[in-house]
Design an enzyme around this catalytic site. Structure first.
Site, PDB file in Angstrom:
ATOM      1  N   TYR A   1       0.957  -1.289   0.051  1.00 11.67           N
ATOM      2  CA  TYR A   1       0.045  -0.041   0.127  1.00 11.67           C
ATOM      3  C   TYR A   1       0.893   1.358  -0.191  1.00 11.67           C
ATOM      4  CZ  TYR A   1      -4.066   2.790   1.552  1.00 11.67           C
ATOM      5  OH  TYR A   1      -5.281   3.804   1.657  1.00 11.67           O
TER       6      TYR A   1
ATOM      7  N   LYS B   1      -1.266  -1.282  -4.096  1.00 12.02           N
ATOM      8  CA  LYS B   1      -2.307  -0.193  -4.216  1.00 12.02           C
ATOM      9  C   LYS B   1      -1.587   1.277  -4.044  1.00 12.02           C
ATOM     10  CE  LYS B   1      -6.177   1.790  -1.632  1.00 12.02           C
ATOM     11  NZ  LYS B   1      -5.765   3.293  -1.570  1.00 12.02           N
TER      12      LYS B   1
END
Length: 292
Positions: free
Chosen positions: A133, A161
């Site tokens: 992330y 992400k």
């Protein structure tokens, strides 16, 4: 893993505990109204760092129970203590989530080797695929190309992400890791990210604009770029309105006006103001007008 995923908001009661009824309403709204392919649970938009590990596990369960396999589920397992990360990873696996994501360790200012080694340690000790992330605006961690490419070679680290505006970096990662799952986390450049070869997006504003994002995604797949750009500009109109009065509270205000009982932001955030509620009404009117 492709398409549009909503980084769902979390509903809380006044005492800070989870509002199960509200969470279930948020899930159904994202599936039935927005038409998303998946849900990202307990992320930044979901106010993860205001919740205990026990609350996060309860949230995973409620969402999994309500979706009943209708959409794909990805859990944010970021936590300050590695023991909690492992506990959340095990819980997500048990609840049937397909993947998990983790923000880089924050606060103490770790060096690049410590960060890489930490991701490898977590990936080695959970039995569910892990996504990196990338969100430097919150984590203050700047990943380099070499760090990301090295991590994506790990068999249990499957993608990113990417909530970052360095799309040169993302392009280099795509070229060097063609099989990685790459999702943009910035809703306002979904169109551009898809053209660069990303697989989709995980976005917070998709709680409101998921229909538009899905139409945008489908238009790009059909190579109808003019239509796709129109939908991107619709999404960005909503982002402008959200940012004008505060992204997080105005988004929740708009959802409430749509009939979704998502509650207030958890402390230490202030209560939603009347100006934010009025802006929420304008956003809902705009979405109704354009079919969003």
């Amino acid at each position: 893993m492709k398409g549009i995923y909503a980084a769902m908001v979390t509903a809380f009661q006044e005492d800070g505990s989870l509002d199960e009824k509200g969470i279930r309403e948020i899930v159904r709204h994202n599936i039935d109204h927005c038409g998303v392919k998946g849900l990202f649970v307990g992320g930044t938009m979901g106010e993860r760092y205001k919740m205990s590990t026990a609350a996060m596990k309860e949230l995973y369960h409620i969402v999994a129970d309500e979706t009943a396999g209708k959409v794909d589920l990805v859990a944010n397992i970021s936590a300050l203590a590695f023991e909690e990360v492992l506990e959340l990873g095990a819980c997500a696996k048990e609840e049937g989530y397909s993947r998990v994501a983790m923000i880089a360790p924050i606060f103490h200012g770790y060096n690049s080797e410590e960060i890489v080694d930490y991701y490898i340690y977590i990936a080695d000790h959970i039995s569910i695929p892990l996504m990196i992330y990338v969100i430097p605006s919150f984590s203050k961690v700047d990943f380099t190309e070499s760090m990301l490419v090295r991590l994506l070679k790990h068999p249990n680290i499957v993608g990113l992400k990417f909530t970052h505006n360095d799309y040169y970096l993302l392009d280099r990662v795509r070229v060097k890791c063609p099989d990685a799952i790459l999702f943009t986390g910035f809703d306002d450049i979904l169109y551009h990210a898809l053209l660069m070869g990303t697989d989709g997006a995980i976005g917070g504003t998709f709680n409101l604009t998921g229909r538009l994002a899905k139409k945008l995604y489908d238009a790009v797949q059909d190579k109808d770029y003019k239509t796709a750009l129109k939908y991107q500009r619709n999404i960005n109109d909503v982002e402008d309105m959200l940012n004008a009065t505060g992204l997080f509270p105005t988004l929740k205000a708009a959802l409430q006006i749509m009939g979704v009982q998502c509650g207030e932001l958890k402390k230490p955030n202030a209560l939603i103001t009347e100006a934010q509620r009025e802006q929420g009404r304008k956003i809902v009117e705009y979405l109704e007008r354009i079919g969003g």
